[in-house]
Design a protein around this motif. Structure first.
Motif, PDB file in Angstrom:
ATOM      1  N   ASN A   1      38.854  46.441  31.632  1.00  0.00           N
ATOM      2  CA  ASN A   1      39.898  46.183  30.643  1.00  0.00           C
ATOM      3  C   ASN A   1      40.044  47.393  29.730  1.00  0.00           C
ATOM      4  O   ASN A   1      39.396  48.428  29.944  1.00  0.00           O
ATOM      5  N   SER A   2      40.863  47.255  28.708  1.00  0.00           N
ATOM      6  CA  SER A   2      41.132  48.395  27.831  1.00  0.00           C
ATOM      7  C   SER A   2      39.891  48.856  27.079  1.00  0.00           C
ATOM      8  O   SER A   2      39.819  50.001  26.623  1.00  0.00           O
ATOM      9  N   GLY A   3      38.904  47.961  26.932  1.00  0.00           N
ATOM     10  CA  GLY A   3      37.671  48.345  26.259  1.00  0.00           C
ATOM     11  C   GLY A   3      36.622  48.909  27.182  1.00  0.00           C
ATOM     12  O   GLY A   3      35.506  49.212  26.745  1.00  0.00           O
ATOM     13  N   GLY A   4      36.955  49.034  28.486  1.00  0.00           N
ATOM     14  CA  GLY A   4      36.017  49.589  29.448  1.00  0.00           C
ATOM     15  C   GLY A   4      35.061  48.585  30.050  1.00  0.00           C
ATOM     16  O   GLY A   4      34.166  48.967  30.819  1.00  0.00           O
ATOM     17  N   ASN A   5      35.194  47.298  29.708  1.00  0.00           N
ATOM     18  CA  ASN A   5      34.319  46.277  30.281  1.00  0.00           C
ATOM     19  C   ASN A   5      34.677  46.044  31.741  1.00  0.00           C
ATOM     20  O   ASN A   5      35.855  45.938  32.102  1.00  0.00           O
ATOM     21  N   ARG A   6      33.658  45.920  32.586  1.00  0.00           N
ATOM     22  CA  ARG A   6      33.838  45.752  34.015  1.00  0.00           C
ATOM     23  C   ARG A   6      33.683  44.277  34.393  1.00  0.00           C
ATOM     24  O   ARG A   6      32.817  43.572  33.854  1.00  0.00           O
ATOM     25  N   MET A   7      34.504  43.832  35.347  1.00  0.00           N
ATOM     26  CA  MET A   7      34.438  42.435  35.789  1.00  0.00           C
ATOM     27  C   MET A   7      34.939  42.318  37.211  1.00  0.00           C
ATOM     28  O   MET A   7      35.655  43.197  37.713  1.00  0.00           O
ATOM     29  N   GLU A   8      34.533  41.202  37.878  1.00  0.00           N
ATOM     30  CA  GLU A   8      34.935  40.946  39.258  1.00  0.00           C
ATOM     31  C   GLU A   8      36.273  40.203  39.289  1.00  0.00           C
ATOM     32  O   GLU A   8      36.509  39.291  38.505  1.00  0.00           O
ATOM     33  N   VAL A   9      37.106  40.576  40.259  1.00  0.00           N
ATOM     34  CA  VAL A   9      38.385  39.894  40.481  1.00  0.00           C
ATOM     35  C   VAL A   9      38.470  39.533  41.960  1.00  0.00           C
ATOM     36  O   VAL A   9      38.428  40.417  42.817  1.00  0.00           O
ATOM     37  N   ALA A  10      38.551  38.240  42.244  1.00  0.00           N
ATOM     38  CA  ALA A  10      38.645  37.786  43.632  1.00  0.00           C
ATOM     39  C   ALA A  10      40.085  37.879  44.127  1.00  0.00           C
ATOM     40  O   ALA A  10      41.012  38.163  43.370  1.00  0.00           O
ATOM     41  N   PHE A  11      40.270  37.593  45.436  1.00  0.00           N
ATOM     42  CA  PHE A  11      41.604  37.646  46.018  1.00  0.00           C
ATOM     43  C   PHE A  11      42.410  36.394  45.676  1.00  0.00           C
ATOM     44  O   PHE A  11      43.588  36.481  45.374  1.00  0.00           O
ATOM     45  N   CYS A  12      41.795  35.225  45.763  1.00  0.00           N
ATOM     46  CA  CYS A  12      42.543  33.978  45.633  1.00  0.00           C
ATOM     47  C   CYS A  12      41.965  33.096  44.533  1.00  0.00           C
ATOM     48  O   CYS A  12      40.746  33.019  44.353  1.00  0.00           O
ATOM     49  N   TYR A  13      42.857  32.424  43.827  1.00  0.00           N
ATOM     50  CA  TYR A  13      42.500  31.487  42.773  1.00  0.00           C
ATOM     51  C   TYR A  13      43.386  30.252  42.892  1.00  0.00           C
ATOM     52  O   TYR A  13      44.561  30.346  43.253  1.00  0.00           O
ATOM     53  N   MET A  14      42.838  29.084  42.569  1.00  0.00           N
ATOM     54  CA  MET A  14      43.669  27.903  42.408  1.00  0.00           C
ATOM     55  C   MET A  14      44.391  28.013  41.066  1.00  0.00           C
ATOM     56  O   MET A  14      43.833  28.555  40.102  1.00  0.00           O
ATOM     57  N   PHE A  15      45.619  27.491  40.991  1.00  0.00           N
ATOM     58  CA  PHE A  15      46.329  27.525  39.723  1.00  0.00           C
ATOM     59  C   PHE A  15      47.435  26.482  39.719  1.00  0.00           C
ATOM     60  O   PHE A  15      47.710  25.838  40.737  1.00  0.00           O
ATOM     61  N   ASN A  16      48.016  26.280  38.547  1.00  0.00           N
ATOM     62  CA  ASN A  16      49.155  25.374  38.397  1.00  0.00           C
ATOM     63  C   ASN A  16      50.432  26.198  38.381  1.00  0.00           C
ATOM     64  O   ASN A  16      50.748  26.831  37.374  1.00  0.00           O
ATOM     65  N   PRO A  17      51.174  26.249  39.490  1.00  0.00           N
ATOM     66  CA  PRO A  17      52.429  27.006  39.504  1.00  0.00           C
ATOM     67  C   PRO A  17      53.368  26.509  38.408  1.00  0.00           C
ATOM     68  O   PRO A  17      53.532  25.308  38.212  1.00  0.00           O
ATOM     69  N   GLY A  18      53.966  27.439  37.712  1.00  0.00           N
ATOM     70  CA  GLY A  18      54.905  27.071  36.672  1.00  0.00           C
ATOM     71  C   GLY A  18      54.270  26.850  35.321  1.00  0.00           C
ATOM     72  O   GLY A  18      54.966  26.701  34.319  1.00  0.00           O
ATOM     73  N   GLY A  19      52.942  26.820  35.261  1.00  0.00           N
ATOM     74  CA  GLY A  19      52.256  26.618  33.994  1.00  0.00           C
ATOM     75  C   GLY A  19      51.394  27.810  33.634  1.00  0.00           C
ATOM     76  O   GLY A  19      51.567  28.920  34.146  1.00  0.00           O
ATOM     77  N   SER A  20      50.450  27.577  32.744  1.00  0.00           N
ATOM     78  CA  SER A  20      49.503  28.614  32.342  1.00  0.00           C
ATOM     79  C   SER A  20      48.093  28.129  32.637  1.00  0.00           C
ATOM     80  O   SER A  20      47.807  26.939  32.540  1.00  0.00           O
ATOM     81  N   ASN A  21      47.226  29.063  33.000  1.00  0.00           N
ATOM     82  CA  ASN A  21      45.835  28.735  33.282  1.00  0.00           C
ATOM     83  C   ASN A  21      44.921  29.782  32.686  1.00  0.00           C
ATOM     84  O   ASN A  21      45.308  30.950  32.527  1.00  0.00           O
ATOM     85  N   THR A  22      43.695  29.351  32.395  1.00  0.00           N
ATOM     86  CA  THR A  22      42.690  30.264  31.859  1.00  0.00           C
ATOM     87  C   THR A  22      41.776  30.699  32.999  1.00  0.00           C
ATOM     88  O   THR A  22      41.030  29.882  33.555  1.00  0.00           O
ATOM     89  N   TYR A  23      41.858  31.979  33.355  1.00  0.00           N
ATOM     90  CA  TYR A  23      41.073  32.531  34.449  1.00  0.00           C
ATOM     91  C   TYR A  23      39.771  33.105  33.901  1.00  0.00           C
ATOM     92  O   TYR A  23      39.743  33.756  32.862  1.00  0.00           O
ATOM     93  N   SER A  24      38.676  32.852  34.633  1.00  0.00           N
ATOM     94  CA  SER A  24      37.357  33.285  34.195  1.00  0.00           C
ATOM     95  C   SER A  24      36.833  34.355  35.148  1.00  0.00           C
ATOM     96  O   SER A  24      36.707  34.122  36.357  1.00  0.00           O
ATOM     97  N   PHE A  25      36.533  35.529  34.595  1.00  0.00           N
ATOM     98  CA  PHE A  25      36.061  36.659  35.397  1.00  0.00           C
ATOM     99  C   PHE A  25      34.596  36.946  35.060  1.00  0.00           C
ATOM    100  O   PHE A  25      34.220  37.014  33.886  1.00  0.00           O
TER     101      PHE A  25
END
Length: 640
Positions: free
Chosen positions: A371-395
């Motif tokens: 991120n902008s602060g230089g913190n490193r995190m994992e990002v997978a290819f696929c996530y479940m989500f609610n299309p049309g809404g908002s979700n909180t993703y955890s990395f």
């Protein structure tokens, strides 16, 4: 030429149910039911040859090696199923009659467990191809070279999805059936659903609580003599995320392609003299468009903590009128509106962009991003989500060596930030008309006509337009480009349906029956490369997510779903039952003829328009499903 091979399916079911009803007082009744079921299913082709690969695309083999005659083998399959499913259910109702009120409280709990569900790959799979361009734009380069100018290649496909999972459904509900007057009944109810989905190691990837579903209904006996009834109801209905989501989702799976050029082909069809086709994305080895490399799944990342289950609202208004003592006319209006859906999203680049992350590395099927602060995190290819809404993703956070730190970063992202220009949409409206003549000991008949429209961009948990049954993990919503121009009539839309059924007692022992069903055609889609009219299909922009011919544009034009339809179908079924008085009518001998006229109209066609950029798929619009042929069934039953 299509050939048939044996593909036996073994299934064994065991079901046990116990029910109790106790009349505790004149106004208090307790009922309880408990059941268990076990299903064992096994599907392994006995003609699979151990150690022999399953081949595909053999007509694309290099003729300089084959002499123009493809090298094949007798392998007939590659995968098998050997699964066991168990379920336990309990329902308890307590009913209390209190004056004009009938109060009911209850619980409705079900636990589903599945073991080794999915597919195991038993032998290698090799598929041959040819192209002078990049095989997967943006990821896998071109196989063409001075020694291979026509771009012949082969890829090794690995597809393994077998895993275990469970689903707990718990609910409690309250209902008041209030007889306001002798002619008017009002029903008020509310239900609370809780769904918990767990993967193969028992980790919960969805734990949805406090899903309140209010419901209201009424029934009005207009004249007070049951000659005319007006009724209606409105309610919200939640649907659990099915166990299937753990397959290729919350549990580890492998779906990779590894591309090679070759200099020879073995007698069993295996390519030899392999040289890897270079990757263009900085990677090496097998490539998976969804990141399915068999690595463990981070369930906290796979399903956002605020993920909502699919639910819809339904409204019904109807009436029934007795035209004569033996003939009823009915009409019903139905409106259903989808409010939330659950599917998978498989565009990590769009996700990282929306989250303000920059990819810096790739490890074990996951991106490492900062991120902008230089913190490193994992990002997978696929996530479940609610299309049309908002979700909180955890990395999951990682250190400079990409090792997990045990901490996480949560970021809330809307569907609009992921590039989706419209939310989830599905509406169903229908008018049902029916004429019913109840059984009077001699004959009965009923006619139903339904006029309906089903429109939107989300059919449901499957994608039946081309037979994708990956529940809640369809290719819809995998990436924004796949959903552009997707709004239209859905695959399950049928404008007109006419059903007629009836039965007649020829004598006291002989009964004849018949059914007629006439249905208008289903919408036909067209899927191609992303080219609404001004994009070069050889450019990566025409396949922005590497899905090939999967977008709602065809032959340089927008393809609105439902602009074409399959033909109308007609099905006539007849039945004859003989119950001899000699056996006290406990013995029944039956004869049923289904699809009497043997109509074989097309019910589904292939909707993929291209095999490669500007290359028409020869199977486009080819029928892939017809009405079942005429069948005759003979049965004997005995009741005791």
């Amino acid at each position: 030429m299509l050939t048939a091979v044996p593909d036996p399916f073994y299934q064994k079911n065991e079901i046990n149910i116990a029910k109790y009803t106790g009349y505790l007082t004149d106004t208090l009744t307790l009922s309880a039911m408990y059941g268990e079921s076990t299903l064992h299913k096994r599907q392994i082709n006995p003609s699979i040859l151990p150690g022999v690969p399953l081949l595909g695309g053999v007509t694309n083999q290099n003729p300089a090696i084959t002499g123009g005659t493809p090298i094949t083998n007798n392998q007939s399959g590659a995968v098998g199923i050997n699964a066991k499913d168990k379920s336990k259910g309990m329902r308890v109702d307590l009913e209390w009659v209190l004056g004009r009120h009938t109060l009911t409280a209850g619980i409705d709990n079900i636990k589903f467990e599945a073991f080794n569900e999915g597919q195991d790959q038993l032998v290698d799979r090799w598929i041959y191809g040819r192209t002078t361009g990049n095989i997967v734009p943006g990821h896998v380069g071109s196989p063409a070279s001075p020694s291979n100018p026509n771009g012949y290649y082969a890829y090794k496909l690995i597809f393994k999805t077998a895993t275990s999972m469970s689903l707990d459904q718990k609910a409690y509900y309250l209902e008041d059936r209030w007889q306001i007057t002798d002619n008017f009944l009002l029903s008020l109810g509310i239900r609370n659903d809780k769904f918990t989905n767990k993967n193969n190691v028992g980790e919960a990837y969805l734990d949805a609580k406090n899903q309140w579903a209010p419901r209201i209904g009424f029934s009005w006996d207009v004249n007070g003599d049951a000659s005319m009834k007006v009724f209606g109801n409105a309610g919200r209905y939640f649907l659990a995320l099915p166990n299937n989501v753990a397959i290729r989702g919350a549990s580890a799976s492998t779906f990779t392609r590894e591309y090679f050029t070759y200099t020879g082909i073995a007698p069993d069809g295996t390519p030899t003299g392999l040289t890897p086709v270079p990757r263009t994305d900085g990677g090496s080895g097998p490539y998976s468009s969804n990141g399915e490399y068999g690595t463990p799944v981070d369930v906290k990342a796979f399903a956002p903590s605020d993920l909502k289950n699919m639910y819809q609202d339904e409204f019904i208004l109807g009436m029934e009128k007795m035209l004569t003592p033996n003939l009823m006319l009915g009409a019903k209006l139905t409106h259903r509106s989808l409010k939330a859906a659950v599917d998978d999203f498989c565009d990590p680049y769009a996700l990282m962009d929306a989250a303000g992350l920059t990819p810096v590395d790739f490890q074990n099927g996951k991106f490492i991003a900062t991120n902008s602060g230089g913190n490193r995190m994992e990002v997978a290819f696929c996530y479940m989500f609610n299309p049309g809404g908002s979700n909180t993703y955890s990395f999951a956070n990682v250190d400079a060596s990409n090792n997990p730190t045990g901490t996480r970063t949560d970021i809330k992202i809307s569907s609009a930030q992921l590039g989706f220009d419209q939310g989830v949409k599905r509406t169903y409206v229908a008018l049902d008309l029916y004429l019913d003549r109840p059984w009077d000991g001699k004959w009965e008949a009923r006619i139903d006509y339904t006029f309906s429209k089903s429109r939107g961009n989300t059919e449901g948990q499957v994608k039946s337009e081309f037979g994708q049954t990956n529940i809640s993990k369809t290719q819809d919503w995998d990436a924004a480009a796949l959903m552009r121009y997707s709004y239209g009539y859905l695959a399950n839309d049928r404008r007109h349906q006419l059903k007629m059924r009836g039965s007649y007692a020829i004598t006291d022992e002989w009964l004849v029956s018949g059914n007629v069903r006439i249905v208008s055609g289903a919408p036909i889609s067209c899927l191609g490369y992303f080219n609404p009219g001004n994009i070069d299909e050889n450019d990566p922009a025409a396949d922005p997510v590497g899905y090939g011919s999967s977008y709602h544009t065809c032959f340089g034009q927008i393809a609105t779903p439902g602009s074409q339809r399959t033909p109308w179908t007609k099905t006539i079924d007849l039945g004859l039952v003989y119950r001899p008085a000699y056996f006290d009518k406990k013995l029944a001998v039956g004869l049923n003829v289904r699809n009497l006229t043997n109509d074989r109209k097309v019910t589904q066609v292939d909707v993929t328009s291209e095999t490669a950029p500007y290359t028409v798929d020869n199977n486009y619009l080819r029928p892939i499903a017809l009405q079942p042929p005429r069948t005759v069934q003979f049965s004997v039953t005995y009741d005791w």
